[in-house]
Design an enzyme around this catalytic site. Structure first.
Site, short mmCIF file in Angstrom:
data_model
loop_
_atom_site.label_atom_id
_atom_site.label_comp_id
_atom_site.label_asym_id
_atom_site.label_seq_id
_atom_site.Cartn_x
_atom_site.Cartn_y
_atom_site.Cartn_z
N HIS A 99 -43.22 15.22 31.16
CA HIS A 99 -44.28 15.77 32.03
C HIS A 99 -44.37 17.28 31.85
O HIS A 99 -45.46 17.84 31.80
CB HIS A 99 -43.95 15.47 33.50
CG HIS A 99 -43.92 14.01 33.81
ND1 HIS A 99 -44.84 13.38 34.61
CD2 HIS A 99 -43.07 13.02 33.41
CE1 HIS A 99 -44.56 12.09 34.70
NE2 HIS A 99 -43.49 11.85 33.98
N HIS A 101 -40.17 4.95 21.22
CA HIS A 101 -40.42 4.21 22.46
C HIS A 101 -41.91 4.23 22.82
O HIS A 101 -42.31 3.59 23.79
CB HIS A 101 -39.59 4.81 23.59
CG HIS A 101 -40.04 6.19 24.01
ND1 HIS A 101 -40.19 7.22 23.11
CD2 HIS A 101 -40.39 6.70 25.23
CE1 HIS A 101 -40.62 8.30 23.76
NE2 HIS A 101 -40.75 8.01 25.04
N ASN A 116 -46.56 11.40 24.59
CA ASN A 116 -46.28 12.62 23.81
C ASN A 116 -45.85 12.26 22.39
O ASN A 116 -46.35 12.80 21.41
CB ASN A 116 -45.17 13.44 24.47
CG ASN A 116 -45.63 14.11 25.76
OD1 ASN A 116 -46.77 14.52 25.88
ND2 ASN A 116 -44.74 14.21 26.73
N GLU A 147 -47.92 12.97 18.92
CA GLU A 147 -47.26 13.81 17.90
C GLU A 147 -47.23 13.08 16.55
O GLU A 147 -47.50 13.66 15.51
CB GLU A 147 -45.86 14.21 18.36
CG GLU A 147 -45.89 15.29 19.46
CD GLU A 147 -44.58 15.43 20.23
OE1 GLU A 147 -43.54 14.94 19.74
OE2 GLU A 147 -44.60 16.03 21.32
N GLY A 160 -43.86 0.90 31.43
CA GLY A 160 -44.99 1.77 31.78
C GLY A 160 -46.09 1.75 30.74
O GLY A 160 -46.47 0.70 30.23
N ASP A 161 -46.60 2.94 30.40
CA ASP A 161 -47.72 3.04 29.46
C ASP A 161 -47.29 2.76 28.02
O ASP A 161 -48.14 2.58 27.14
CB ASP A 161 -48.36 4.43 29.53
CG ASP A 161 -47.43 5.53 29.04
OD1 ASP A 161 -46.22 5.51 29.39
OD2 ASP A 161 -47.89 6.42 28.30
N GLN A 162 -45.97 2.71 27.79
CA GLN A 162 -45.49 2.55 26.41
C GLN A 162 -45.96 1.23 25.78
O GLN A 162 -46.25 1.16 24.59
CB GLN A 162 -43.95 2.64 26.38
CG GLN A 162 -43.44 3.99 26.86
CD GLN A 162 -41.98 3.97 27.27
OE1 GLN A 162 -41.23 3.07 26.90
NE2 GLN A 162 -41.57 4.95 28.06
#
Length: 469
Positions: free
Chosen positions: A19, A358, A362, A366, A381-383
């Site tokens: 974050h 994972h 970010n 990248e 989660g969003d992964q």
């Protein structure tokens, strides 16, 4: 600071590494363009940041045409306080302390020649926009996941479409721009999620979404064109990423750990496109048995690797991982195991062939922006949603792991098979071609006149107008 006082923007970040990084990148961009930026997070995170970087509490650093300052607020807890053990007890406590701290900051600055003109938060601190609103200060949200994930939360919160439920756990979700299977939605929204608290916390942000005048997203138009277009019908959304690609000519970083000095030197010694980079971010902690299977997969595939195996976060009370007996000796001429790495530099290095990740947002952006194919190993989660996009939509990934909710072990044979598939042969070449295409698109987005650069400048103009009103 010159005769005309700069516009002052306050950034308030949840204390997680994933974050802090994007919000600090935004802060550096705004400072470089002439704003005075104060970056706020908890004292705990601040201690880690100051120990590993050239920053100090309350010091003001020139960045481009503006300035950047850090302030850390005390959570008012002893190191071993039981409140720290669980997010469900820590979050409401930090909200109380944080609201008070931010309110005091606003009042203190009202009396100076640089009052706070705008406040920006990230999604795990939804209360920040309430404080801004109470003081009549304009606010914006930096969404630090993908637009597609934002769209999933938005449609769930407003009950616009059916989602999996206890009675129907296996239904697919038809978002305007994509169909997601039940195990591809952000899994904090699934009834079987092991971490329902985080879903509830993120949805708090959607309750007061009318308060921010703008939602900024660390993505770019070309990457998520359809999701951005669809969401724009409901909310003022601006893609301004990938933020890490915008050069602010400063080396200020918010990393919690010092990287090993020898990493880049070691990569320099490896052949071109030969190294598999492995990192599961700052929070994900794999079961020990899974770490063993990855280790044996590496040995059996004989690939060269750089593996970030970090110690677990101190508050989580987890056992550190250990590697199988003889692993380090057996792979000493092929691999390197470190506790932390300068990820952007590593991914940009020509010897890196692919990234076992994972799939946090970010890490995903990248990889995309630096043209590196991925092996996906999502945890939660969003992964799991990012995995779907990296593999099926963007064409730069090979599926390897499963979300932790599925409770499946990936065997050493699967690890070996996927490592080889992503590094040699026709599939590896296709992944690399696609990755380089996205790299080019990302560079164009942040270049002069690119979509993200235009959006960032438009946001800056908004802040200036609001400040002068």
């Amino acid at each position: 600071m010159g005769s005309k006082a700069p516009i002052h923007v306050l950034l308030v970040s949840f204390p997680g590494q994933g974050h802090i990084n994007p919000l600090l990148r935004l802060g550096k961009c705004l400072a470089a363009k002439g704003l005075f930026v104060t970056f706020v997070t908890t004292e705990d995170a601040g201690k880690d940041m100051t120990a590993s970087n050239n920053i100090t509490h309350k010091s003001v650093t020139p960045v481009g045409d503006g300035f950047l300052k850090f302030e850390f607020f005390d959570e008012c807890l002893k190191p071993n306080d039981p409140i720290k053990k669980s997010p469900s007890t820590l979050t409401p406590h930090v909200e109380l302390v944080g609201k008070k701290f931010i309110s005091q900051m606003i009042k203190q600055h009202e009396a100076t020649n640089i009052p706070i003109s705008c406040i920006i938060n990230n999604p795990f601190y939804p209360w920040v926009v309430d404080v801004a609103s109470d003081h009549g200060i304009p606010s914006a949200l930096l969404w630090i996941q993908s637009t597609a994930v934002f769209s999933a939360y938005y449609h769930y919160f407003h009950k616009l479409i059916p989602f999996p439920s206890n009675t129907e756990p296996y239904i697919d979700v038809q978002l305007p721009s994509i169909l997601l299977k039940y195990n591809e939605i952000p899994d904090f929204l699934h009834p079987s999620s092991p971490f329902p608290f985080f879903g509830t916390l993120i949805l708090e942000q959607f309750k007061n979404l009318s308060k921010p005048f703008c939602v900024l997203v660390d993505t770019f138009d070309e990457l998520e064109h359809d999701s951005i277009k669809n969401l724009s019908k409901y909310i003022p959304i601006r893609s301004i990423g990938p933020l890490f690609k915008i050069d602010t000519k400063t080396n200020i970083s918010g990393n919690f750990f010092m990287p090993d000095d020898c990493i880049i030197g070691w990569l320099n010694s490896r052949p071109l496109a030969s190294v598999v980079y492995i990192s599961f971010g700052s929070i994900v902690h794999l079961p020990q048995k899974q770490v063993d299977e990855i280790a044996y997969g590496l040995v059996n595939s004989k690939v060269s690797f750089l593996w970030v195996l970090k110690p677990p976060h101190k508050h989580l009370e987890l056992q550190p991982h250990f590697l199988p007996n003889g692993f380090i000796e057996e792979t000493s001429n092929k691999g390197k195991v470190v506790q932390w790495s300068p990820q952007e530099q590593v991914l940009a290095h020509p010897s890196v062939a692919c990234f076992l990740t994972h799939c946090g947002w970010n890490s995903s952006t990248e990889a995309l922006t630096l043209g590196v194919p991925v092996l996906t190993f999502p945890a939660w989660g969003d992964q799991v949603t990012n995995t779907k996009f990296l593999v099926d939509v963007l064409g730069i990934g090979v599926r390897l792991g499963y979300s932790q909710a599925e409770n499946k072990m990936v065997t050493r044979d699967e690890v070996k098979k996927c490592l080889l598939e992503a590094t040699i042969g026709s599939k590896a070449e296709e992944l690399k071609r696609n990755a380089l295409r996205w790299k080019k698109a990302a560079e164009a987005a942040v270049a002069d006149g690119g979509s993200s650069e235009r959006n960032l400048n438009a946001f800056l103009e908004d802040i200036k107008k609001l400040a002068h009103n």
